[in-house]
Design an enzyme around this catalytic site. Structure first.
Site, short mmCIF file in Angstrom:
data_model
loop_
_atom_site.label_atom_id
_atom_site.label_comp_id
_atom_site.label_asym_id
_atom_site.label_seq_id
_atom_site.Cartn_x
_atom_site.Cartn_y
_atom_site.Cartn_z
N HIS A 1 -31.63 63.01 106.01
CA HIS A 1 -32.29 62.98 107.32
C HIS A 1 -31.21 62.81 108.39
O HIS A 1 -30.38 61.90 108.31
CB HIS A 1 -33.29 61.82 107.40
N SER A 2 -31.21 63.69 109.36
CA SER A 2 -30.36 63.60 110.55
C SER A 2 -28.88 63.42 110.17
O SER A 2 -28.32 64.26 109.49
CB SER A 2 -30.87 62.47 111.44
N GLN A 3 -28.25 62.33 110.60
CA GLN A 3 -26.82 62.09 110.43
C GLN A 3 -26.37 62.22 108.98
O GLN A 3 -25.27 62.67 108.70
CB GLN A 3 -26.46 60.72 111.00
N GLY B 1 -27.18 64.29 106.79
CA GLY B 1 -27.07 65.69 106.37
C GLY B 1 -25.64 66.18 106.32
O GLY B 1 -25.27 67.00 105.49
#
Length: 181
Positions: A176-178, A180
């Site tokens: 999720h988000s960062q 990735g």
């Protein structure tokens, strides 16, 4: 079966003392009737912890429970330097902290600030998405400080995830988000 484990991390000497830093915390649940060969490893984003996947601020089922009910083993991690994975300033550097205004503007109520053209289309957050709303407040309480330097945070997470996969075997890694990157 359920439990937790730590993976990765390295001994380092700080101020004459040996410390462990860079480890990942992983909480797991394995259904009695596991129907999928590969477990799912869930890795949260920047100001988050593994609770990102265990439920929602308004009480709905989280992704961990959803996939567990589908017959997957699930591993929910806390990235190094956060929550149950510990933080060591001498090794991991400065921390960055959650920003209330940025959270409202970019995640929970972007339609109010209109920082990009499609922001007005945002409808996915329950409640008002701003401080004072009970659902927002529950979410914001879950935000935690994190390692300020992205390269450092990403390298520690990469190394710790590799160590986790070496312990548990092949898996589907859900980011999720960062996380990735």
């Amino acid at each position: 079966k359920q439990g937790y484990l730590f993976a990765g991390g390295k001994y380092q000497t700080v101020n004459g003392k040996r410390v462990m830093a860079g480890q990942i915390y992983a909480e797991f649940q394995i259904p009695k009737n596991q129907t999928h060969r590969y477990p799912i490893v869930m890795v949260h984003g920047a100001i988050q912890t593994g609770t990102n996947f265990t439920g929602t601020p308004d009480g709905r089922m989280g992704w961990a429970e959803y996939f567990l009910r589908q017959g997957y083993a699930v591993y929910v991690v806390d990235q190094p330097g956060r929550s149950r994975a510990s933080y060591n300033a001498d090794v991991e550097g400065e921390q960055a902290f959650p920003d209330l205004q940025a959270t409202e503007q970019r995640f929970t109520a972007p339609e109010r600030s209109k920082l990009w053209p499609q922001a007005k289309l945002h409808t996915q957050w329950p409640g008002s998405g701003v401080a004072g709303d009970p659902i927002f407040d529950q979410f914001y309480m879950s935000q935690v400080p994190f390692v300020r330097t992205p390269d450092k945070a990403q390298a520690m997470t990469r190394d710790a995830l590799v160590a986790l996969l070496e312990k548990i075997g092949p898996a589907v890694v859900m980011t999720h988000s960062q996380s990735g990157s």
